[in-house]
Scaffold this motif. Structure first.
Motif, PDB file in Angstrom:
ATOM      1  N   ASP A 146       0.854  -1.182   0.000  1.00 29.99           N
ATOM      2  CA  ASP A 146       0.000   0.000   0.000  1.00 29.99           C
ATOM      3  C   ASP A 146       0.893   1.236   0.000  1.00 29.99           C
ATOM      4  N   VAL A 147       0.615   2.176  -0.918  1.00 28.48           N
ATOM      5  CA  VAL A 147       1.473   3.347  -1.096  1.00 28.48           C
ATOM      6  C   VAL A 147       0.641   4.618  -1.002  1.00 28.48           C
ATOM      7  N   SER A 148       1.141   5.599  -0.281  1.00 32.27           N
ATOM      8  CA  SER A 148       0.489   6.908  -0.209  1.00 32.27           C
ATOM      9  C   SER A 148       1.547   8.006  -0.301  1.00 32.27           C
ATOM     10  N   VAL A 149       1.128   9.171  -0.819  1.00 33.55           N
ATOM     11  CA  VAL A 149       2.038  10.297  -1.038  1.00 33.55           C
ATOM     12  C   VAL A 149       1.482  11.535  -0.339  1.00 33.55           C
ATOM     13  N   GLU A 150       2.343  12.248   0.376  1.00 35.01           N
ATOM     14  CA  GLU A 150       1.962  13.489   1.036  1.00 35.01           C
ATOM     15  C   GLU A 150       3.056  14.530   0.813  1.00 35.01           C
ATOM     16  N   PRO A 151       2.666  15.798   0.545  1.00 34.83           N
ATOM     17  CA  PRO A 151       3.680  16.845   0.355  1.00 34.83           C
ATOM     18  C   PRO A 151       4.387  17.173   1.661  1.00 34.83           C
ATOM     19  N   VAL A 152       5.659  17.566   1.560  1.00 37.34           N
ATOM     20  CA  VAL A 152       6.432  18.018   2.717  1.00 37.34           C
ATOM     21  C   VAL A 152       6.240  19.526   2.842  1.00 37.34           C
ATOM     22  N   SER A 153       5.658  19.965   3.926  1.00 35.22           N
ATOM     23  CA  SER A 153       5.257  21.371   4.052  1.00 35.22           C
ATOM     24  C   SER A 153       6.441  22.330   4.065  1.00 35.22           C
ATOM     25  N   PHE A 154       7.567  21.903   4.604  1.00 37.25           N
ATOM     26  CA  PHE A 154       8.709  22.812   4.743  1.00 37.25           C
ATOM     27  C   PHE A 154       9.682  22.734   3.570  1.00 37.25           C
ATOM     28  N   ASN A 155       9.393  21.919   2.573  1.00 36.20           N
ATOM     29  CA  ASN A 155      10.327  21.764   1.456  1.00 36.20           C
ATOM     30  C   ASN A 155       9.527  21.579   0.170  1.00 36.20           C
ATOM     31  N   ARG A 156       9.278  22.669  -0.540  1.00 31.89           N
ATOM     32  CA  ARG A 156       8.419  22.639  -1.721  1.00 31.89           C
ATOM     33  C   ARG A 156       8.979  21.711  -2.793  1.00 31.89           C
ATOM     34  N   LYS A 186       7.451   1.572   5.825  1.00 34.45           N
ATOM     35  CA  LYS A 186       8.658   2.258   5.360  1.00 34.45           C
ATOM     36  C   LYS A 186       8.279   3.647   4.848  1.00 34.45           C
ATOM     37  N   ARG A 187       9.072   4.656   5.156  1.00 35.07           N
ATOM     38  CA  ARG A 187       8.829   6.019   4.678  1.00 35.07           C
ATOM     39  C   ARG A 187      10.104   6.571   4.064  1.00 35.07           C
ATOM     40  N   VAL A 188       9.981   7.162   2.863  1.00 37.97           N
ATOM     41  CA  VAL A 188      11.098   7.834   2.206  1.00 37.97           C
ATOM     42  C   VAL A 188      10.632   9.225   1.767  1.00 37.97           C
ATOM     43  N   MET A 189      11.592  10.113   1.536  1.00 40.11           N
ATOM     44  CA  MET A 189      11.279  11.452   1.033  1.00 40.11           C
ATOM     45  C   MET A 189      11.982  11.637  -0.311  1.00 40.11           C
ATOM     46  N   LEU A 190      11.206  11.993  -1.343  1.00 41.18           N
ATOM     47  CA  LEU A 190      11.737  12.142  -2.698  1.00 41.18           C
ATOM     48  C   LEU A 190      11.244  13.436  -3.315  1.00 41.18           C
ATOM     49  N   PHE A 191      11.978  13.906  -4.321  1.00 41.46           N
ATOM     50  CA  PHE A 191      11.557  15.092  -5.064  1.00 41.46           C
ATOM     51  C   PHE A 191      10.565  14.682  -6.144  1.00 41.46           C
ATOM     52  N   GLY A 192       9.421  15.380  -6.187  1.00 49.35           N
ATOM     53  CA  GLY A 192       8.393  15.056  -7.176  1.00 49.35           C
ATOM     54  C   GLY A 192       7.939  16.256  -7.982  1.00 49.35           C
ATOM     55  N   SER A 193       8.659  17.366  -7.876  1.00 46.82           N
ATOM     56  CA  SER A 193       8.328  18.607  -8.584  1.00 46.82           C
ATOM     57  C   SER A 193       6.955  19.120  -8.139  1.00 46.82           C
ATOM     58  N   VAL A 194       6.431  20.094  -8.877  1.00 45.12           N
ATOM     59  CA  VAL A 194       5.143  20.689  -8.523  1.00 45.12           C
ATOM     60  C   VAL A 194       4.246  20.723  -9.750  1.00 45.12           C
ATOM     61  N   ILE A 244       2.895  10.548  -8.779  1.00 39.62           N
ATOM     62  CA  ILE A 244       2.506   9.144  -8.622  1.00 39.62           C
ATOM     63  C   ILE A 244       3.698   8.372  -8.073  1.00 39.62           C
ATOM     64  N   ALA A 245       3.481   7.678  -6.967  1.00 39.17           N
ATOM     65  CA  ALA A 245       4.534   6.866  -6.376  1.00 39.17           C
ATOM     66  C   ALA A 245       4.443   5.441  -6.908  1.00 39.17           C
ATOM     67  N   VAL A 246       5.575   4.887  -7.293  1.00 42.86           N
ATOM     68  CA  VAL A 246       5.647   3.520  -7.818  1.00 42.86           C
ATOM     69  C   VAL A 246       6.682   2.750  -7.003  1.00 42.86           C
ATOM     70  N   VAL A 247       6.290   1.580  -6.528  1.00 43.57           N
ATOM     71  CA  VAL A 247       7.193   0.719  -5.760  1.00 43.57           C
ATOM     72  C   VAL A 247       7.427  -0.566  -6.547  1.00 43.57           C
ATOM     73  N   ILE A 293      12.749  -0.640  -5.079  1.00 43.68           N
ATOM     74  CA  ILE A 293      13.017   0.643  -5.744  1.00 43.68           C
ATOM     75  C   ILE A 293      11.739   1.466  -5.652  1.00 43.68           C
ATOM     76  N   ILE A 294      11.864   2.701  -5.183  1.00 42.93           N
ATOM     77  CA  ILE A 294      10.717   3.597  -5.050  1.00 42.93           C
ATOM     78  C   ILE A 294      10.987   4.834  -5.898  1.00 42.93           C
ATOM     79  N   ARG A 295       9.987   5.256  -6.657  1.00 41.67           N
ATOM     80  CA  ARG A 295      10.172   6.424  -7.510  1.00 41.67           C
ATOM     81  C   ARG A 295       8.904   7.273  -7.551  1.00 41.67           C
ATOM     82  N   LEU A 296       9.095   8.565  -7.862  1.00 42.84           N
ATOM     83  CA  LEU A 296       7.993   9.500  -8.048  1.00 42.84           C
ATOM     84  C   LEU A 296       7.922   9.899  -9.512  1.00 42.84           C
ATOM     85  N   GLU A 297       6.724   9.817 -10.099  1.00 43.72           N
ATOM     86  CA  GLU A 297       6.528  10.101 -11.517  1.00 43.72           C
ATOM     87  C   GLU A 297       5.408  11.111 -11.697  1.00 43.72           C
ATOM     88  N   ARG A 298       5.454  11.829 -12.830  1.00 37.53           N
ATOM     89  CA  ARG A 298       4.370  12.724 -13.232  1.00 37.53           C
ATOM     90  C   ARG A 298       4.114  12.557 -14.721  1.00 37.53           C
TER      91      ARG A 298
END
Length: 262
Positions: free
Chosen positions: A69-79, A111-119, A140-143, A201-206
């Motif tokens: 199960d995968v969920s994505v949330e923005p990091v408030s202090f790091n755009r 497991k939690r990771v932080m990745l850049f996903g642009s805006v 979109i997060a892909v595992v 492998i975990i990645r963020l896509e748009r």
């Protein structure tokens, strides 16, 4: 700065016929991990729990990744950065000692990771009736993960278990239905713990539009084997003899067997 490439025919010595606009997912950030997770609580089936109560130890046999199960949330202090929360669900199989009974159960790894996903802030509407929702600006997060390795199993009496290990999990119904018997989530006199090794492998896509080189139309080179007029023996005669199945290889490369020790 090089000239911007636009869609259309291309004069190129590399056999590129034209530049083509395509809509695809661009990977903005990714990471790979080799997790060794110690002492995950295994929730056994009813029959397995009866074997565990009378066992001295458990030998690990195998582990299977059921779902993530995968969920994505923005990091408030790091755009532009996002946290990716992954919950791995495993089916673990072991063998009790001294009776030699096979036991199975479920264990869960967070497991939690932080990745850049642009805006982005667009909502997409298509002719097939689908439409973007209010969270359409999230990437979109892909595992990608292989089946884990069950490295170790142990049994523990209830009085020796620390309180954090007694947390009850909310398990989705589609995970519960994988097991033929009801899983035991209640506190029990003896509990089963497993150590899991997981490659992922975990990645963020748009969704984005890219200009890519086109060499030619993708025309299959081989004919489709088999027709309705072919009898089964004719089809069988076209299959190559599986020599490698009868003669084991002298060695296995690392790329062929990721479970081998270094």
């Amino acid at each position: 700065m090089a000239d911007r490439v636009t869609a259309g025919p291309v004069e190129s010595p590399a056999s590129i016929r034209e530049a083509v606009c395509v809509n695809t997912r661009k990977i903005f950030d990714s990471c790979r991990d080799k997790d060794c997770v110690d002492d995950l609580r295994v929730y056994p089936t009813e029959t397995s729990q009866t074997y565990i109560e009378n066992a001295l130890s458990i030998r690990p046999k195998s582990a299977q990744l059921l779902s993530v199960d995968v969920s994505v949330e923005p990091v408030s202090f790091n755009r532009g950065y996002y946290t990716v929360d992954c919950t791995y669900f495993y089916s673990v199989t072991g063998e009790t000692f001294p009776a030699g009974e096979t036991v199975t159960g479920l264990c869960v790894f967070d497991k939690r990771v932080m990745l850049f996903g642009s805006v982005g802030s667009v909502r997409t509407f298509t002719s097939d009736g689908t439409a973007g929702d209010e969270a359409a600006d999230l990437p979109i997060a892909v595992v990608s993960a292989v089946d884990p390795i069950c490295l170790h199993c142990r049994l523990s009496d209830a009085e020796t278990v620390v309180p954090t290990e007694l947390e009850h999990r909310s398990i989705p119904e589609h995970i519960r239905s994988v097991f033929s018997e009801r899983l035991i989530f209640a506190d029990t006199p003896r509990r089963w713990f497993a150590t899991i090794g997981q490659f992922s492998i975990i990645r963020l896509e748009r969704d984005t539009q890219l200009v890519v080189p086109a060499y030619d139309y993708c025309m299959p080179e081989k004919e489709c084997p088999g027709t309705i007029t072919d009898d089964p023996c004719t089809l069988f005669s076209r299959i190559h003899f599986p020599v490698e199945e009868f003669f084991p290889p002298d060695s296995i490369s690392e790329s062929d067997d990721y479970r081998s020790l270094k």
